[in-house]
Write a protein that holds these residues in place. Structure first.
Motif, short mmCIF file in Angstrom:
data_model
loop_
_atom_site.label_atom_id
_atom_site.label_comp_id
_atom_site.label_asym_id
_atom_site.label_seq_id
_atom_site.Cartn_x
_atom_site.Cartn_y
_atom_site.Cartn_z
N ALA A 4 0.85 -0.95 -0.27
CA ALA A 4 0.72 0.03 0.06
C ALA A 4 0.79 1.52 0.03
CB ALA A 4 -0.52 0.22 1.29
N LEU A 5 2.31 1.20 0.79
CA LEU A 5 2.78 2.28 0.40
C LEU A 5 3.74 2.57 -0.75
CD1 LEU A 5 4.53 2.10 4.06
CD2 LEU A 5 3.64 3.87 3.09
N ILE A 6 3.46 1.84 -1.40
CA ILE A 6 4.43 2.21 -3.07
C ILE A 6 3.94 3.40 -3.78
CG2 ILE A 6 4.36 0.88 -5.42
CD1 ILE A 6 4.21 -1.83 -4.21
N ALA A 7 2.03 3.64 -3.64
CA ALA A 7 1.19 3.95 -4.56
C ALA A 7 2.30 6.04 -3.90
CB ALA A 7 0.36 4.68 -4.77
N PRO A 8 2.40 6.28 -2.43
CA PRO A 8 2.65 7.47 -1.93
C PRO A 8 4.29 7.60 -1.89
CG PRO A 8 1.53 6.12 -0.09
CD PRO A 8 1.65 5.26 -1.38
N ILE A 9 4.82 6.14 -2.02
CA ILE A 9 6.16 6.82 -2.28
C ILE A 9 6.64 6.48 -3.50
CG2 ILE A 9 8.02 4.73 -3.04
CD1 ILE A 9 7.84 4.13 -0.19
N ALA A 10 5.72 5.91 -5.22
CA ALA A 10 6.16 6.85 -6.42
C ALA A 10 6.14 7.77 -5.98
CB ALA A 10 5.30 5.96 -6.86
N ARG A 61 1.98 -14.88 -5.20
CA ARG A 61 1.69 -13.28 -4.40
C ARG A 61 3.25 -12.34 -5.45
NH1 ARG A 61 0.17 -9.49 -2.07
NH2 ARG A 61 1.14 -8.92 -0.28
N VAL A 62 4.18 -13.50 -5.89
CA VAL A 62 5.37 -12.08 -6.30
C VAL A 62 4.32 -11.68 -7.85
CG1 VAL A 62 7.11 -12.42 -7.54
CG2 VAL A 62 7.01 -14.31 -5.13
N ALA A 63 3.81 -12.70 -8.61
CA ALA A 63 3.22 -11.53 -9.51
C ALA A 63 2.00 -10.27 -9.33
CB ALA A 63 2.71 -12.85 -10.49
N GLU A 64 1.32 -11.40 -8.24
CA GLU A 64 0.16 -10.33 -7.60
C GLU A 64 1.02 -8.72 -7.07
OE1 GLU A 64 -1.86 -11.12 -4.42
OE2 GLU A 64 -3.01 -9.66 -3.97
N ILE A 65 2.02 -9.09 -7.12
CA ILE A 65 2.75 -7.48 -5.86
C ILE A 65 3.83 -7.20 -7.28
CG2 ILE A 65 4.71 -7.04 -4.93
CD1 ILE A 65 4.07 -9.59 -2.51
N ALA A 66 4.05 -7.37 -8.38
CA ALA A 66 4.58 -6.88 -9.84
C ALA A 66 3.51 -6.35 -10.09
CB ALA A 66 5.15 -8.36 -10.42
N GLY A 67 2.49 -6.83 -9.95
CA GLY A 67 1.28 -6.15 -10.88
C GLY A 67 0.71 -5.55 -10.08
N ARG A 68 0.92 -4.97 -8.62
CA ARG A 68 -0.05 -3.85 -7.91
C ARG A 68 1.39 -2.91 -7.78
NH1 ARG A 68 -3.34 -5.78 -3.28
NH2 ARG A 68 -2.44 -3.22 -2.85
N ALA A 69 2.61 -3.00 -8.04
CA ALA A 69 3.25 -2.28 -7.20
C ALA A 69 3.55 -1.12 -9.35
CB ALA A 69 5.14 -2.75 -8.08
N LEU A 70 3.50 -1.86 -10.24
CA LEU A 70 3.13 -1.59 -11.30
C LEU A 70 2.27 -0.70 -11.79
CD1 LEU A 70 4.49 -4.04 -13.63
CD2 LEU A 70 5.58 -2.21 -13.48
N ALA A 71 0.95 -0.88 -11.18
CA ALA A 71 -0.08 -0.04 -11.29
C ALA A 71 0.06 0.84 -10.33
CB ALA A 71 -1.36 -0.60 -10.13
N SER A 72 0.76 0.90 -9.18
CA SER A 72 0.71 1.94 -8.43
C SER A 72 1.88 2.64 -8.81
CB SER A 72 1.70 1.52 -6.82
OG SER A 72 0.97 0.26 -6.65
#
Ligand code: ZN
Length: 302
Positions: A119-125, A155-166
């Motif tokens: 959840a912190l990826i978006a504000p950090i980005a 789970r790794v793939a899910e985080i990867a997708g979330r990271a890019l979306a964020s």
């Protein structure tokens, strides 16, 4: 010179983080020796709590000296918004943010669940991009967790997708505790690639169980062109029991260059930097190539 793969040297960060703190001057001497090898990128420190990682408490002092090497892309690791602000204030705008794929390691490492770190990826980005910087998300514990067992590749793939979306600009997967084998490496990479087909995917490997170079070669076969490594094979995660060194930069250079895959890195100078860090740490580095004295036969000019 054009290169075929990008090696990011992580010795000054991952390598030194579990060591007794070296003086800043010694770190700068090591960084200078690394720059001389031709390595295009160096992760120089992390902006994290000095109580958690005393060895990197001088992050600001190191960052202040980086202007003397304008030809290298320097980056730093961050674990939260406070570290991002410190890094940006120090002029380091290329940042790696680590998200553990398991709750056990995430809690031990940063005191948050994996989902809270995601959840912190978006504000950090947002912060990084406002400063004109670039953010890489590193999915740590991408294979196994010392607390929670096997990490589901989904789970790794899910985080990867979330990271890019964020808003992450690039991604790496990390075998933080060095349990991966080549087949599993390829499997996880393929799953990440399926959700992130366009991304410049990197890999961060530890040689804890002797599989590091085999995993790197497998990753290359699965399309990876960015590799983390530490000169002398130093390193390890302080919050992952049993973790040991990164794959050694000199061994990765030897592996790829012998196959005609250009790294832009001078092997002899990397061995010299490995000798330097052995001297600074007061013990031999964990590198077979260094122990063997480098190439047996000089490589012919190409
Ligand atoms: Zn690592």
């Amino acid at each position: 010179m054009s290169i075929d793969i990008v090696i990011r040297e992580v010795g000054p960060r991952d390598g030194l983080q579990i060591e007794r703190p070296l003086p800043t001057e010694a770190k700068l001497e090591f960084i200078d020796a690394l720059v001389a090898t031709g390595v295009p990128r160096i992760e120089v420190t992390s902006f994290v709590s000095p109580r958690a990682i005393p060895a990197l408490a001088d992050a600001e002092a190191v960052a202040a000296q980086l202007v003397q090497w304008p030809g290298v892309e320097f980056s730093a690791l961050v674990a939260g918004l406070g570290g991002v602000r410190r890094a940006l204030a120090s002029g380091v705008t290329r940042l790696e943010y680590v998200v553990s794929a398991s709750d056990g390691h995430s809690r031990a490492n940063v005191g948050r669940t994996s989902a809270e770190s995601v959840a912190l990826i978006a504000p950090i980005a947002d912060l990084v991009h406002e400063a004109g910087g670039e953010l890489e998300v590193i999915v740590a514990i991408a294979f196994d967790c010392p607390f929670d067992g096997r990490t589901p590749p989904e789970r790794v793939a899910e985080i990867a997708g979330r990271a890019l979306a964020s808003g992450a600009d690039t991604l790496s997967v990390a075998d933080t505790v060095g349990t991966a084998t080549p087949v599993r490496t390829g499997d996880v990479l393929d799953r990440v690639r399926a959700v992130a087909p366009e991304v410049d995917l990197g890999i961060h490997l530890h040689n804890t169980r002797g599989q590091g170079l085999a995993n790197a070669w497998a990753a290359y076969g699965h399309g990876v062109r960015r590799f983390d490594a530490s000169t002398g094979g130093i390193g390890g995660c302080p919050f992952a029991p049993g973790a040991s060194g990164n794959i050694a930069t000199e061994e990765l250079v030897y592996l790829f260059e012998d196959g005609g895959i250009r790294t832009g890195i001078d092997l002899d100078r990397t061995l010299a930097a490995a000798q330097l860090i052995s001297r600074l740490l007061g013990r031999p580095a964990d590198s077979n190539l260094l122990a063997a004295g480098g190439r047996l036969v000089p490589r012919p000019e190409r």
